[in-house]
Design a protein around this motif. Structure first.
Motif, mmCIF file in Angstrom:
data_model
loop_
_atom_site.group_PDB
_atom_site.id
_atom_site.type_symbol
_atom_site.label_atom_id
_atom_site.label_comp_id
_atom_site.label_asym_id
_atom_site.label_seq_id
_atom_site.Cartn_x
_atom_site.Cartn_y
_atom_site.Cartn_z
ATOM 1 N N ARG A 121 0.546 -1.305 0.149
ATOM 2 C CA ARG A 121 -0.134 0.005 -0.004
ATOM 3 C C ARG A 121 0.962 1.350 -0.019
ATOM 4 O O ARG A 121 0.597 2.270 -0.734
ATOM 5 C CB ARG A 121 -0.908 -0.063 1.294
ATOM 6 C CG ARG A 121 -1.698 1.218 1.266
ATOM 7 C CD ARG A 121 -3.273 0.999 0.471
ATOM 8 N NE ARG A 121 -3.886 0.126 0.964
ATOM 9 C CZ ARG A 121 -4.671 0.422 2.119
ATOM 10 N NH1 ARG A 121 -5.011 1.581 2.645
ATOM 11 N NH2 ARG A 121 -5.478 -0.537 2.666
ATOM 12 N N HIS A 125 1.198 4.074 -2.901
ATOM 13 C CA HIS A 125 0.796 5.470 -2.398
ATOM 14 C C HIS A 125 1.879 6.425 -2.959
ATOM 15 O O HIS A 125 1.496 7.438 -3.291
ATOM 16 C CB HIS A 125 0.664 5.352 -1.020
ATOM 17 C CG HIS A 125 0.092 6.748 -0.159
ATOM 18 N ND1 HIS A 125 -1.324 7.109 -0.310
ATOM 19 C CD2 HIS A 125 0.776 7.744 0.395
ATOM 20 C CE1 HIS A 125 -1.043 8.327 -0.001
ATOM 21 N NE2 HIS A 125 -0.145 8.504 0.558
ATOM 22 N N GLN A 166 1.498 -1.452 13.594
ATOM 23 C CA GLN A 166 0.846 -0.676 12.050
ATOM 24 C C GLN A 166 -0.181 -1.153 11.308
ATOM 25 O O GLN A 166 -0.272 -2.490 11.382
ATOM 26 C CB GLN A 166 1.893 -0.197 11.188
ATOM 27 C CG GLN A 166 2.941 0.734 11.978
ATOM 28 C CD GLN A 166 2.348 1.991 12.331
ATOM 29 O OE1 GLN A 166 2.357 2.951 11.634
ATOM 30 N NE2 GLN A 166 2.072 2.374 13.647
ATOM 31 N N THR A 167 -0.916 -0.350 10.421
ATOM 32 C CA THR A 167 -1.971 -0.764 9.320
ATOM 33 C C THR A 167 -1.573 -0.149 8.082
ATOM 34 O O THR A 167 -0.444 0.846 8.208
ATOM 35 C CB THR A 167 -3.235 -0.505 9.807
ATOM 36 O OG1 THR A 167 -3.356 0.879 9.908
ATOM 37 C CG2 THR A 167 -3.769 -1.202 11.286
ATOM 38 N N PRO A 168 -1.859 -0.703 7.150
ATOM 39 C CA PRO A 168 -1.724 0.069 5.751
ATOM 40 C C PRO A 168 -2.075 1.676 6.061
ATOM 41 O O PRO A 168 -1.526 2.557 5.445
ATOM 42 C CB PRO A 168 -2.673 -0.569 4.768
ATOM 43 C CG PRO A 168 -2.619 -2.034 5.265
ATOM 44 C CD PRO A 168 -2.550 -1.730 6.723
ATOM 45 N N GLU A 169 -3.209 1.757 6.532
ATOM 46 C CA GLU A 169 -3.683 3.114 6.744
ATOM 47 C C GLU A 169 -2.769 3.964 7.623
ATOM 48 O O GLU A 169 -2.617 5.341 7.561
ATOM 49 C CB GLU A 169 -5.219 3.154 7.445
ATOM 50 C CG GLU A 169 -6.262 2.533 6.653
ATOM 51 C CD GLU A 169 -6.031 1.030 6.486
ATOM 52 O OE1 GLU A 169 -5.816 0.200 7.373
ATOM 53 O OE2 GLU A 169 -6.414 0.518 5.257
ATOM 54 N N SER A 170 -2.408 3.452 8.906
ATOM 55 C CA SER A 170 -1.599 4.345 9.840
ATOM 56 C C SER A 170 -0.141 4.465 8.908
ATOM 57 O O SER A 170 0.075 5.674 9.197
ATOM 58 C CB SER A 170 -1.519 3.605 11.000
ATOM 59 O OG SER A 170 -0.349 2.374 10.853
ATOM 60 N N THR A 171 0.162 3.710 8.309
ATOM 61 C CA THR A 171 1.526 3.982 7.722
ATOM 62 C C THR A 171 1.330 4.957 6.507
ATOM 63 O O THR A 171 2.375 5.878 6.267
ATOM 64 C CB THR A 171 2.106 2.529 7.031
ATOM 65 O OG1 THR A 171 2.111 1.642 8.117
ATOM 66 C CG2 THR A 171 3.742 2.863 6.833
ATOM 67 N N THR A 172 0.276 5.058 5.658
ATOM 68 C CA THR A 172 0.097 5.938 4.640
ATOM 69 C C THR A 172 -0.002 7.308 5.302
ATOM 70 O O THR A 172 0.545 8.343 4.783
ATOM 71 C CB THR A 172 -1.010 5.761 3.626
ATOM 72 O OG1 THR A 172 -2.016 5.345 4.473
ATOM 73 C CG2 THR A 172 -0.547 4.565 2.753
ATOM 74 N N GLN A 173 -0.902 7.350 6.317
ATOM 75 C CA GLN A 173 -0.778 8.535 7.062
ATOM 76 C C GLN A 173 0.561 9.161 7.663
ATOM 77 O O GLN A 173 0.788 10.336 7.428
ATOM 78 C CB GLN A 173 -1.783 8.436 8.412
ATOM 79 C CG GLN A 173 -2.122 9.725 9.116
ATOM 80 C CD GLN A 173 -3.138 10.495 8.402
ATOM 81 O OE1 GLN A 173 -4.076 10.294 7.758
ATOM 82 N NE2 GLN A 173 -2.642 11.794 8.040
ATOM 83 N N ASP A 176 2.523 10.724 4.719
ATOM 84 C CA ASP A 176 1.730 11.740 4.444
ATOM 85 C C ASP A 176 2.122 12.905 5.382
ATOM 86 O O ASP A 176 2.434 14.150 4.907
ATOM 87 C CB ASP A 176 0.305 11.773 4.326
ATOM 88 C CG ASP A 176 -0.282 10.967 3.269
ATOM 89 O OD1 ASP A 176 0.595 10.728 2.152
ATOM 90 O OD2 ASP A 176 -1.362 10.539 2.987
#
Ligand SMILES: Cc1cc2nc3c(=O)[nH]c(=O)nc-3n(C[C@H](O)[C@H](O)[C@H](O)COP(=O)(O)O)c2cc1C
Ligand code: SF4
Lengths: 290, 437
Positions: A121, A125, A166-173, A176
């Protein structure tokens, strides 16, 4: 993605010409003074090479040609000897690194707990792959090996600070936020993630005064201690009271709470091999370690 | 439940300032050093022998005996080097220990140095944990300021300098002789043994290399006695150790217990499997370099002898637990990638062998291999095991041979089905249907 610096398939480092530009006189003077401090920590100056390469990265953001030259001169080595060391270790960068290295653990345990999904992810991203940097020069993405935090899997490291569970969401955050220049707080570490250069300076052995920041232990580190508290378990004779002279006999806190004493076999297969005078050949029973 | 946890090194990790010298002193800190400085060094070595303490870095060599191997003093320097490179997949005890209570290690370093006649000790920390490096630097600074390190420690006339050194990313630097080369500013590649470090180690001088947890265990042993320590654990694997549970379990984490505890007991304490409806499939007793176990081995006492008798190694007590959602081929393939990546390239069996193993496993996991590939894997492993220059090569074969032993049909299923039959999302931490609400 930008690929600065050149590296052949076999991993040889071609140092970009611009990275050989000499240091400005004042910078050189400071680096020499700091290098002297580093070298003074060791009985033999060559031991300072690893920290000195961290120091070069703290100035240049990667291992530059001029940095190699400086180390060689200070330690009376050839440039080839210094390059040989620099290319052996994964933390030394062969081309300009982003302000933040974000490493996703994809070793088995983390990968299975979701590290693979995080990696995919985040890579998608950012549009960069392993050891590649975003065009804004902010984030260098890496697949990393086990970072000794398996009880917090899946783990992500940002400039070598822990981001646990971690999760894919937390790491993309996370990436960013780093790209947007926001202050980011690791799960177990300093109050904010420092820059690659700042962290490299710490790794060269120059403290940044942040040791007292962050927790002593995260929840998983305390899991066993909490179970012990719930059950009132303590080590024998170990409850606080400075147990005087030490030649005191073992003493379980109570009969039911005696520490385990399992009988064990006499199998010698796991006997340690590291006996001076042993034959040099490593045998299959050699104790594999960390 | 027959066995209970024994928080000793982990006892005050929950203190809000667990890492400070003040907290440490409130928890018996540096009492052992005072006691040591009043003793004869030889008695300290004897005490360590009597305790039965065995190295906590993987190989389990008796610590006191290792100290006793140093040749008699010849007037030149002797060194203690602490191995804080912790990188064996699954192993995660030394890093939290140094993050939470670095002073345990520093006091252990001071006592050990006094025992072996060392005036300059080194702690070689892997470079990828910057906050732990900060904590260690700070701990050393505090210890100097309090007179526990430096010149004439506590008026004893004993001098000790401690240097904390950060590595730069290389698993092989955990191998003790590669570590010494790295600490000398070279590529981290293993040295031929003999000579052993005890005879010719750092700068070719007599050197003791010990794991973080081994050295941190010294102050409590000295304070409470060799008998206190050997009263825990088993006859040949005495004392306590930190067991690191990770993977598909309710409460992964660090559990400090007597050696000889079983995974069944530990799992009970850790709340069982993450999803009680999913069976435990396989686990490592001591990191990825130790042959895997299955649910048949839940009652194997986790001490050096019993684990070896059951066909694996206690290693670093890194218990990575995988449930039935996990593809064993995928797990082994990834470990093999790791060994290929970390092979230092010094010897041919490991350098070439891991390269081929990796490619074969890659095609097996994708369902593109052939059945003969399994024999080829075993053949290559056979050519590495016992023929590699250091234990990294041997370790690379462990997951492969043990997984084929227990899960051959699963490899075959990949071939028959033309790919991996598992849903990898089901094993992740965040799989929606997998995490009990
Ligand atoms: C590839 C490899 C990696 C190792 N990594 C570590 C490590 O990170 N930490 C450690 O203490 N021992 C490690 N060891 C074991 C060391 O070589 C050595 O046995 C140990 O540090 C001795 O300390 P001990 O007797 O206190 O256990 C490793 C061994 C090998 C072969
Ligand atoms: S076994 Fe592997 S890591 Fe060890 S010396 Fe040989 S190539 Fe290097």
């Amino acid at each position: 993605m930008v690929h600065i610096g050149e590296q052949t398939e076999s991993g040889h480092l071609h140092v970009a010409p611009e990275s050989k530009e000499p240091y400005a006189a004042d910078v050189l003077e400071r680096l020499r003074a700091e290098a002297a401090v580093v070298m003074a920590r060791y009985p033999q100056p060559r031991s300072a090479l690893l920290p000195l390469l961290h120091l070069v990265q703290s100035e240049d953001g990667y291992v530059t040609g001029r940095g190699i030259e400086l180390c060689a001169e200070l330690l009376d080595l050839t440039r080839a000897e210094v390059s040989g060391v620099a290319t052996f270790y994964t933390q030394y960068k062969r081309h300009p690194n982003g302000e933040y290295t974000v490493g996703v653990c994809t070793n088995t345990l983390c990968a299975i707990m979701g590290g693979d999904q995080i990696w995919e992810r985040v890579s998608e991203h950012l549009g960069v792959g392993h050891d590649e940097t975003t065009p804004d020069g902010k984030v260098t993405l890496e697949r990393i090996e086990c970072n000794a935090a398996c009880d917090y899997a899946p783990v992500v490291m940002a400039n070598w600070e822990f981001f646990d569970n971690q999760t894919p969401e937390s790491t993309t955050q996370l990436v960013d936020d780093l790209r947007a220049g926001k202050a980011v707080r690791p799960t177990r570490g300093a109050d904010r993630v420092c820059t690659f250069k700042e962290v490299s300076r710490v790794l060269a052995g120059f403290p940044d005064g942040r040791a007292d920041e962050g927790p002593g232990a995260g929840p998983a580190s305390l899991a066993g201690l909490e179970v012990a508290h719930e059950h009132g378990w303590t080590a024998p004779g170990g409850d606080g009271a400075a147990d005087d002279q030490g030649d005191h006999q073992p003493e379980a806190t109570s009969d039911t709470l005696a520490p385990g004493r399992h009988s064990s076999s006499n199998d010698e297969a796991n006997a340690p091999d590291e006996v001076p005078g042993d034959a040099a050949a490593p045998g299959p029973a050699k104790g594999a370690g960390e | 439940m027959s066995t209970t946890l024994t928080p000793i090194l982990t006892k005050f990790w929950d203190d809000p300032q667990s890492w400070s010298l003040q907290t440490y002193e409130q928890n018996e800190g540096y009492q052992a050093l005072r006691k040591a400085l009043a003793m004869a060094p030889a008695d300290l070595v004897q005490m360590t022998k009597d305790s039965g303490l065995r190295g906590r870095g993987g190989a389990g060599f008796p610590t006191g005996m290792k100290w006793g191997f140093l040749p008699p003093p010849d007037g030149g320097p002797r060194y203690l080097v602490v191995n804080a490179d912790e990188s064996e997949p699954g192993t995660c005890k030394d890093i939290p220990l140094m993050m939470a209570v670095p002073q345990f290690l520093i006091e252990g370093v001071a006592i050990t140095s006094f025992a072996i006649g060392c005036n300059h000790a080194f702690i070689y920390l892997r470079g990828e944990v910057v906050h732990v490096y900060r904590r260690l630097l700070r701990a050393v600074e505090e210890a100097y300021a309090a007179g526990y390190l430096g010149k004439d420690i506590l008026g004893s006339g004993f001098d000790l300098e401690v240097t904390v050194h950060a590595g730069a990313g290389a698993y092989i630097c955990g191998e003790e002789t590669a570590l010494l080369d790295s600490l000398e500013g070279r590529r981290g590649q293993p040295r031929l043994k003999p000579p052993f470090p005890a005879v010719a180690g750092l700068y070719a001088r007599p050197t003791v290399v010990n794991n973080v947890e081994s050295i941190a265990s010294v102050p409590p042993i000295l304070l409470h006695g060799a008998d206190w320590f050997s009263g825990m654990g088993t006859e040949k694997s005495t004392g306590f150790g930190i067991f690191s549970l990770s993977g598909h379990i309710k409460r992964p984490g660090q559990y400090e217990a007597p050696l000889g505890i079983t995974l069944r007991e530990l799992l009970d304490m850790a709340g069982g499997m993450r999803d009680p409806n999913k069976k435990l499939k396989f686990w490592t007793p001591g990191g990825s370099s130790t042959p895997i176990f299955t649910d048949e081995h839940l009652d194997v006492p986790l001490d050096f002898e019993s684990v070896a008798a059951a066909g694996s190694m206690l290693g670093t007590r890194a218990l990575q637990v995988f449930d039935e959602t996990t593809c064993v081929v995928r797990a082994v393939e990834r470990w093999t990638d790791f060994y290929a990546h970390e092979s230092c390239g010094k010897c041919t069996p490991c350098r070439e062998g891991t390269y081929w193993l990796k490619q074969i496993l890659d095609r097996l996991e994708k369902g593109e291999g052939e059945e003969e590939d399994l024999e080829k894997l075993l053949d290559i492993c056979d050519n590495i095991l016992g023929r590699a220059f250091c234990a990294l090569g041997d370790g690379a074969t462990s997951p492969i041979t043990s997984s084929i032993q227990y899960f051959r049909e699963e490899y075959i299923a990949h071939l028959a089905g033309g790919g991996c039959p598992f849903d990898r999302d089901a094993s992740s931490l965040f799989a929606k249907d997998n995490v009990p609400a």
